[in-house]
Design an enzyme around this catalytic site. Structure first.
Site, PDB file in Angstrom:
ATOM      1  N   HIS A 306       0.854  -1.185   0.000  1.00 52.71           N
ATOM      2  CA  HIS A 306       0.000   0.000   0.000  1.00 52.71           C
ATOM      3  C   HIS A 306       0.885   1.229   0.000  1.00 52.71           C
ATOM      4  O   HIS A 306       1.952   1.220   0.624  1.00 52.71           O
ATOM      5  CB  HIS A 306      -0.888   0.004   1.260  1.00 52.71           C
ATOM      6  CG  HIS A 306      -2.065   0.893   1.137  1.00 52.71           C
ATOM      7  ND1 HIS A 306      -1.994   2.250   1.375  1.00 52.71           N
ATOM      8  CD2 HIS A 306      -3.339   0.631   0.763  1.00 52.71           C
ATOM      9  CE1 HIS A 306      -3.180   2.779   1.164  1.00 52.71           C
ATOM     10  NE2 HIS A 306      -4.014   1.834   0.784  1.00 52.71           N
ATOM     11  N   ASP A 363      -7.969  -5.491   0.345  1.00 53.84           N
ATOM     12  CA  ASP A 363      -8.475  -6.382  -0.704  1.00 53.84           C
ATOM     13  C   ASP A 363      -8.069  -7.836  -0.521  1.00 53.84           C
ATOM     14  O   ASP A 363      -8.561  -8.704  -1.234  1.00 53.84           O
ATOM     15  CB  ASP A 363      -7.981  -5.896  -2.081  1.00 53.84           C
ATOM     16  CG  ASP A 363      -8.566  -4.549  -2.440  1.00 53.84           C
ATOM     17  OD1 ASP A 363      -9.774  -4.377  -2.232  1.00 53.84           O
ATOM     18  OD2 ASP A 363      -7.825  -3.673  -2.898  1.00 53.84           O
TER      19      ASP A 363
HETATM   20  N1  ACO Z   1       3.990  -7.788  -4.751  1.00 52.03           N
HETATM   21  C1  ACO Z   1       5.338  -7.761  -5.003  1.00 52.03           C
HETATM   22  N2  ACO Z   1       6.092  -6.646  -4.889  1.00 52.03           N
HETATM   23  C2  ACO Z   1       5.478  -5.515  -4.521  1.00 52.03           C
HETATM   24  C3  ACO Z   1       4.107  -5.465  -4.243  1.00 52.03           C
HETATM   25  C4  ACO Z   1       3.348  -6.664  -4.369  1.00 52.03           C
HETATM   26  N3  ACO Z   1       2.045  -6.675  -4.118  1.00 52.03           N
HETATM   27  N4  ACO Z   1       3.756  -4.212  -3.918  1.00 52.03           N
HETATM   28  C5  ACO Z   1       4.877  -3.486  -3.971  1.00 52.03           C
HETATM   29  N5  ACO Z   1       5.922  -4.276  -4.329  1.00 52.03           N
HETATM   30  C6  ACO Z   1       7.334  -3.867  -4.439  1.00 52.03           C
HETATM   31  C7  ACO Z   1       7.555  -2.982  -5.648  1.00 52.03           C
HETATM   32  O1  ACO Z   1       7.903  -3.763  -6.782  1.00 52.03           O
HETATM   33  C8  ACO Z   1       8.707  -2.122  -5.184  1.00 52.03           C
HETATM   34  O2  ACO Z   1       9.881  -2.888  -5.219  1.00 52.03           O
HETATM   35  P1  ACO Z   1      11.322  -2.184  -5.501  1.00 52.03           P
HETATM   36  O3  ACO Z   1      11.527  -1.210  -4.373  1.00 52.03           O
HETATM   37  O4  ACO Z   1      12.286  -3.323  -5.505  1.00 52.03           O
HETATM   38  O5  ACO Z   1      11.185  -1.518  -6.836  1.00 52.03           O
HETATM   39  C9  ACO Z   1       8.385  -1.872  -3.709  1.00 52.03           C
HETATM   40  O6  ACO Z   1       7.607  -3.020  -3.299  1.00 52.03           O
HETATM   41  C10 ACO Z   1       7.585  -0.595  -3.443  1.00 52.03           C
HETATM   42  O7  ACO Z   1       6.369  -0.687  -4.191  1.00 52.03           O
HETATM   43  P2  ACO Z   1       5.772   0.456  -5.117  1.00 52.03           P
HETATM   44  O8  ACO Z   1       5.167  -0.187  -6.315  1.00 52.03           O
HETATM   45  O9  ACO Z   1       6.801   1.513  -5.335  1.00 52.03           O
HETATM   46  O10 ACO Z   1       4.656   1.003  -4.172  1.00 52.03           O
HETATM   47  P3  ACO Z   1       3.488   1.971  -4.592  1.00 52.03           P
HETATM   48  O11 ACO Z   1       3.184   2.756  -3.380  1.00 52.03           O
HETATM   49  O12 ACO Z   1       3.819   2.710  -5.831  1.00 52.03           O
HETATM   50  O13 ACO Z   1       2.279   0.980  -4.966  1.00 52.03           O
HETATM   51  C11 ACO Z   1       0.520  -0.564  -4.675  1.00 52.03           C
HETATM   52  C12 ACO Z   1       1.332   0.574  -4.046  1.00 52.03           C
HETATM   53  C13 ACO Z   1       0.010  -0.111  -6.047  1.00 52.03           C
HETATM   54  C14 ACO Z   1      -0.680  -0.833  -3.800  1.00 52.03           C
HETATM   55  C15 ACO Z   1       1.418  -1.807  -4.803  1.00 52.03           C
HETATM   56  O14 ACO Z   1       1.840  -2.229  -3.521  1.00 52.03           O
HETATM   57  C16 ACO Z   1       0.719  -2.931  -5.521  1.00 52.03           C
HETATM   58  O15 ACO Z   1       0.734  -2.991  -6.764  1.00 52.03           O
HETATM   59  N6  ACO Z   1       0.054  -3.897  -4.775  1.00 52.03           N
HETATM   60  C17 ACO Z   1      -0.697  -4.955  -5.406  1.00 52.03           C
HETATM   61  C18 ACO Z   1      -2.045  -4.436  -5.909  1.00 52.03           C
HETATM   62  C19 ACO Z   1      -2.991  -4.154  -4.748  1.00 52.03           C
HETATM   63  O16 ACO Z   1      -3.165  -4.949  -3.845  1.00 52.03           O
HETATM   64  N7  ACO Z   1      -3.655  -2.983  -4.828  1.00 52.03           N
HETATM   65  C20 ACO Z   1      -4.646  -2.568  -3.842  1.00 52.03           C
HETATM   66  C21 ACO Z   1      -4.130  -1.445  -2.986  1.00 52.03           C
HETATM   67  S1  ACO Z   1      -5.307  -1.018  -1.736  1.00 52.03           S
HETATM   68  C22 ACO Z   1      -6.491  -0.176  -2.576  1.00 52.03           C
HETATM   69  O17 ACO Z   1      -6.279   0.504  -3.548  1.00 52.03           O
HETATM   70  C23 ACO Z   1      -7.811  -0.317  -2.099  1.00 52.03           C
END
Ligand code: ACO
Length: 439
Positions: A306, A363
């Site tokens: 998140h 979720d």
């Molecule tokens: N699985 C694997 N790796 C992940 C995940 C995941 N679910 N989420 C983040 N990461 C990794 C990223 O690849 C990144 O790695 P790095 O530092 O090596 O490049 C690091 O963790 C930081 O993640 P970001 O993508 O920069 O975080 P951001 O804040 O931009 O994205 C998000 C947040 C979109 C929620 C992301 O965690 C994600 O895609 N999660 C899966 C989708 C999801 O569950 N979405 C629902 C969110 S809650 C809502 O909207 C109601």
């Protein structure tokens, strides 16, 4: 505390005011940065940008705290209902008995969509995603509302609020009935909000759906837990559209579109699809965890991570507990719940997830509850949208009530070509030399 920050640029020192929120969050106010310095800020994905001041929802992502109008989500989940929470979020305080009854009665009075709107459903192919139908129909319902108001304190606006909250549920149910080739079921004035939605989804013309209290309560809880979440992608979109003084229905329809994506509200559908894939492949989750750690795989552990929470999402904790309770009361055992729990345990031990502070979000378990309630997969994000409507409305009301609010209009750093000149067609590479050659 310092009440200003100093910025040194090109040999000059600029003083920027510091703004502090009621919970101690601090921001550097850069409103005059460009006019004073010629520079703008650049913040990919807005991770460090406060786009507004808001009184609606407080989140402390490091500690896993969520409060609506100051009230902890845990108290609201235990004691309130979705309708009461909607009132709290939109109007800023808990209603007294008379106000709550008045609000509920207004929702009931506006539960039916205009009869002509039924014809709009006919135009969608059976394969249309219900989120597409929902956004289109919310916008269409604005055409049937009279005297659209942007003044959030007018009595006409209260009616629009009731129309939107009440009718989004009717539209959602109708779109599901249409997609599944079943006759539309009209709402019943005697049913409360969530029971009425289940009735419209699952009753038949010849037989009413049996409303089990634990089912109604579980869905009401899901609505309530999604009711607001400060400046997320869809709410920020609603505010963006509202800032141009577009009407409430158009603004809410834009929120539905933003919510649809799998990185946002669409994650609840994506989680269950992921769990099904793991189940079918016979994996106990470990192979999937390995793939999610490997960026080249293109897989993510959906329902994890998140932007704001760097701790357990408090809504996920409540939903996980509710999921366990519901499945045990309903005597349902779902292999996907077992896989989800294993995935969670494994991920919370894995250095990849620990170092990046990736925890289950709202979720991760909500889809398993919705499966148990018999809600079809493609309706999961629609359920989120119904729940989020009070938050979108409250944010719309907040921005339109702010006398100092300006249209949202970010800047950019242009990285395209510098001055270039128009080239006639015959001089462009690959074009025939003359009209005759072009034939
Ligand atoms: N699985 C694997 N790796 C992940 C995940 C995941 N679910 N989420 C983040 N990461 C990794 C990223 O690849 C990144 O790695 P790095 O530092 O090596 O490049 C690091 O963790 C930081 O993640 P970001 O993508 O920069 O975080 P951001 O804040 O931009 O994205 C998000 C947040 C979109 C929620 C992301 O965690 C994600 O895609 N999660 C899966 C989708 C999801 O569950 N979405 C629902 C969110 S809650 C809502 O909207 C109601």
């Amino acid at each position: 505390m310092n009440n200003e920050a100093k910025l040194e640029l090109d040999g000059k020192t600029y003083r920027l005011p510091i703004v502090e929120g009621s919970e101690g969050e601090k921001a550097i106010d850069v409103s005059n940065l460009r006019s004073e310095t010629g520079y703008i800020t650049l913040d990919d994905g807005y991770s460090n940008t406060g786009s507004c001041r808001s009184q609606i929802t407080f989140i402390d992502g490091e500690q896993g705290i969520l409060r609506y109008r100051g009230i902890p989500i845990e108290e609201i989940a235990e004691k309130s209902t979705f309708v009461e929470t909607a009132y709290l979020i939109i109007y800023g305080r808990l209603p007294n008995r008379t106000e709550l009854k008045g609000f509920s009665d207004l929702l009931t009075a506006h539960q039916n969509i205009h009869e002509d709107m039924k014809y709009h459903f006919e135009g969608f192919p059976a394969t249309a995603h219900p989120m597409a139908i929902l956004s289109a129909m919310i916008n269409a319902s604005g055409c049937f509302a009279s005297n659209l108001q942007t003044d959030g304190n007018s009595s006409q606006f209260e009616v629009q609020v009731a129309q939107l909250i009440s009718q989004v549920r009717t539209i959602a149910a109708f779109s599901y009935r249409k997609a599944s080739g079943r006759p539309i079921i009209y709402p019943k004035a005697s049913y409360k909000y969530t029971a009425n939605f289940l009735h419209m989804l699952f009753s038949n013309p010849y037989e009413d759906y049996e409303l089990k209290p634990e089912v109604v309560r579980a869905l009401d809880l899901i609505f309530l837990l999604h009711a607001d979440h400060e400046q997320n992608c869809s709410t920020a979109t609603v505010r963006m559209v509202a800032s141009s003084q577009a009407n409430l229905f158009a603004s809410a329809a834009s929120g539905v579109c933003a919510l649809w994506g799998p990185l946002h509200g669409g994650a609840n559908q994506a989680v269950v699809e992921m769990l099904e894939e793991i189940h079918k492949s016979g994996d106990d989750g470990s192979k999937f965890i390995d793939a999610a750690k490997d960026k080249a795989s293109g897989k993510k552990l959906m329902g994890f991570g998140h932007r704001i929470y760097k701790n357990y999402d408090p809504r996920a904790k409540i939903i996980k507990q509710a999921c366990d309770n519901l499945l045990s009361v309903m005597h349902v055992s779902d292999p996907l719940l077992d896989i989800a729990k294993k995935l969670e345990e494994a991920a919370l031990r894995e250095p990849y997830f620990v170092e990046r502070k990736l925890y289950p979000n709202v979720d991760f378990y909500s889809g398993i509850i919705m499966r148990a309630l018999g809600i079809p997969l493609e309706m999961f994000t629609v359920i989120f949208a119904i729940g989020r409507m009070p938050g979108w409305i409250a944010n719309y009301r907040e921005i339109t009530a702010d006398a100092k609010a300006r249209i949202y209009r970010p800047r950019q750093i242009y990285i395209g070509p510098t001055i270039n000149h128009y080239v006639p067609m015959h001089q462009r590479p690959g074009s025939p030399k003359s009209q005759q050659e072009a034939g």
